[in-house]
Design a protein around this motif. Structure first.
Motif, mmCIF file in Angstrom:
data_model
loop_
_atom_site.group_PDB
_atom_site.id
_atom_site.type_symbol
_atom_site.label_atom_id
_atom_site.label_comp_id
_atom_site.label_asym_id
_atom_site.label_seq_id
_atom_site.Cartn_x
_atom_site.Cartn_y
_atom_site.Cartn_z
ATOM 1 N N LYS A 11 -5.711 -49.275 9.184
ATOM 2 C CA LYS A 11 -4.783 -48.721 10.155
ATOM 3 C C LYS A 11 -4.323 -49.842 11.074
ATOM 4 O O LYS A 11 -5.121 -50.475 11.756
ATOM 5 N N THR A 12 -3.028 -50.085 11.067
ATOM 6 C CA THR A 12 -2.489 -51.134 11.924
ATOM 7 C C THR A 12 -2.211 -50.574 13.309
ATOM 8 O O THR A 12 -1.815 -49.422 13.472
ATOM 9 N N VAL A 13 -2.451 -51.426 14.295
ATOM 10 C CA VAL A 13 -2.145 -51.086 15.674
ATOM 11 C C VAL A 13 -0.713 -51.514 15.986
ATOM 12 O O VAL A 13 0.068 -50.768 16.556
ATOM 13 N N ARG A 25 7.515 -63.860 2.674
ATOM 14 C CA ARG A 25 7.459 -63.171 3.961
ATOM 15 C C ARG A 25 6.027 -63.262 4.474
ATOM 16 O O ARG A 25 5.073 -62.940 3.772
ATOM 17 N N ILE A 26 5.886 -63.720 5.719
ATOM 18 C CA ILE A 26 4.590 -63.863 6.379
ATOM 19 C C ILE A 26 4.552 -62.856 7.522
ATOM 20 O O ILE A 26 5.392 -62.907 8.420
ATOM 21 N N GLU A 27 3.577 -61.948 7.459
ATOM 22 C CA GLU A 27 3.435 -60.947 8.507
ATOM 23 C C GLU A 27 2.010 -60.973 9.049
ATOM 24 O O GLU A 27 1.057 -61.177 8.298
ATOM 25 N N ILE A 28 1.899 -60.756 10.350
ATOM 26 C CA ILE A 28 0.602 -60.664 11.014
ATOM 27 C C ILE A 28 0.531 -59.317 11.715
ATOM 28 O O ILE A 28 1.459 -58.938 12.443
ATOM 29 N N PHE A 29 -0.589 -58.606 11.500
ATOM 30 C CA PHE A 29 -0.811 -57.302 12.106
ATOM 31 C C PHE A 29 -2.119 -57.316 12.885
ATOM 32 O O PHE A 29 -3.052 -58.034 12.524
ATOM 33 N N GLU A 30 -2.186 -56.506 13.920
ATOM 34 C CA GLU A 30 -3.458 -56.182 14.558
ATOM 35 C C GLU A 30 -3.884 -54.854 13.961
ATOM 36 O O GLU A 30 -3.076 -53.919 13.887
ATOM 37 N N THR A 31 -5.145 -54.762 13.544
ATOM 38 C CA THR A 31 -5.649 -53.536 12.930
ATOM 39 C C THR A 31 -6.784 -52.969 13.769
ATOM 40 O O THR A 31 -7.370 -53.681 14.584
ATOM 41 N N GLU A 32 -7.104 -51.694 13.528
ATOM 42 C CA GLU A 32 -8.183 -51.057 14.280
ATOM 43 C C GLU A 32 -9.553 -51.616 13.911
ATOM 44 O O GLU A 32 -10.398 -51.795 14.773
ATOM 45 N N THR A 36 -7.246 -59.142 13.244
ATOM 46 C CA THR A 36 -5.966 -59.708 12.832
ATOM 47 C C THR A 36 -5.924 -59.792 11.311
ATOM 48 O O THR A 36 -6.908 -60.133 10.668
ATOM 49 N N LEU A 37 -4.758 -59.486 10.752
ATOM 50 C CA LEU A 37 -4.570 -59.460 9.305
ATOM 51 C C LEU A 37 -3.293 -60.195 8.953
ATOM 52 O O LEU A 37 -2.273 -60.009 9.621
ATOM 53 N N MET A 38 -3.338 -61.050 7.937
ATOM 54 C CA MET A 38 -2.144 -61.757 7.454
ATOM 55 C C MET A 38 -1.795 -61.247 6.067
ATOM 56 O O MET A 38 -2.662 -61.118 5.210
#
Length: 134
Positions: A11-13, A25-32, A36-38
């Motif tokens: 689950k991404t925040v 494409r490079i994406e960075i997410f904060e997850t619960e 951090t996720l790349m």
């Protein structure tokens, strides 16, 4: 016969970075739960929570089974986690990392600094295969 499988849910925040490099494409997410996720082109590459699993297994079995590893070549490894693990082996005199997409490394430096410490004069980083010719 029934089919079995394994699923994984993250689950991404929020999305904190999104760019299209020359290559992907490079994406960075904060997850619960995974921090951090790349992702690269939508595929998970590294997370705060479990990056060690991949990087340790890529590195230590090979280096512990080599009688005297002095020089190591890492092809890819843009997030620098494998390099970090290689440098834990004191007998390694030189580690060379070749990465096609410099943006992966630069983004990892911003969002995964613990993987990208500038910690050794034993490192030579080449950003693209053409850099080896220079």
């Amino acid at each position: 016969m029934g089919r079995s499988g394994l699923g994984h849910f993250l689950k991404t925040v929020k999305k904190v970075h999104d760019e299209q490099s020359t290559y992907q494409r490079i994406e960075i997410f904060e997850t619960e739960t995974f921090g951090t996720l790349m992702t690269l082109d939508g595929l998970v590459m590294v997370t705060d929570r479990d990056n060690f699993v991949y990087h340790e297994m890529m590195t230590h079995p090979a280096l512990f089974n080599h009688p005297n590893p002095k020089r190591v070549l890492i092809i890819g490894g843009g997030d620098c986690g494998t390099l970090r693990e290689v440098l834990k082996h004191k007998g390694v005199e030189q580690a060379e990392q070749v990465e096609l997409d410099e943006r992966v490394t630069r983004v990892a430096e911003m969002f995964f600094p613990e993987l990208c410490e500038k910690n050794s004069d034993r490192v030579r980083a080449c950003i693209s295969p053409t850099a080896l010719n220079g």
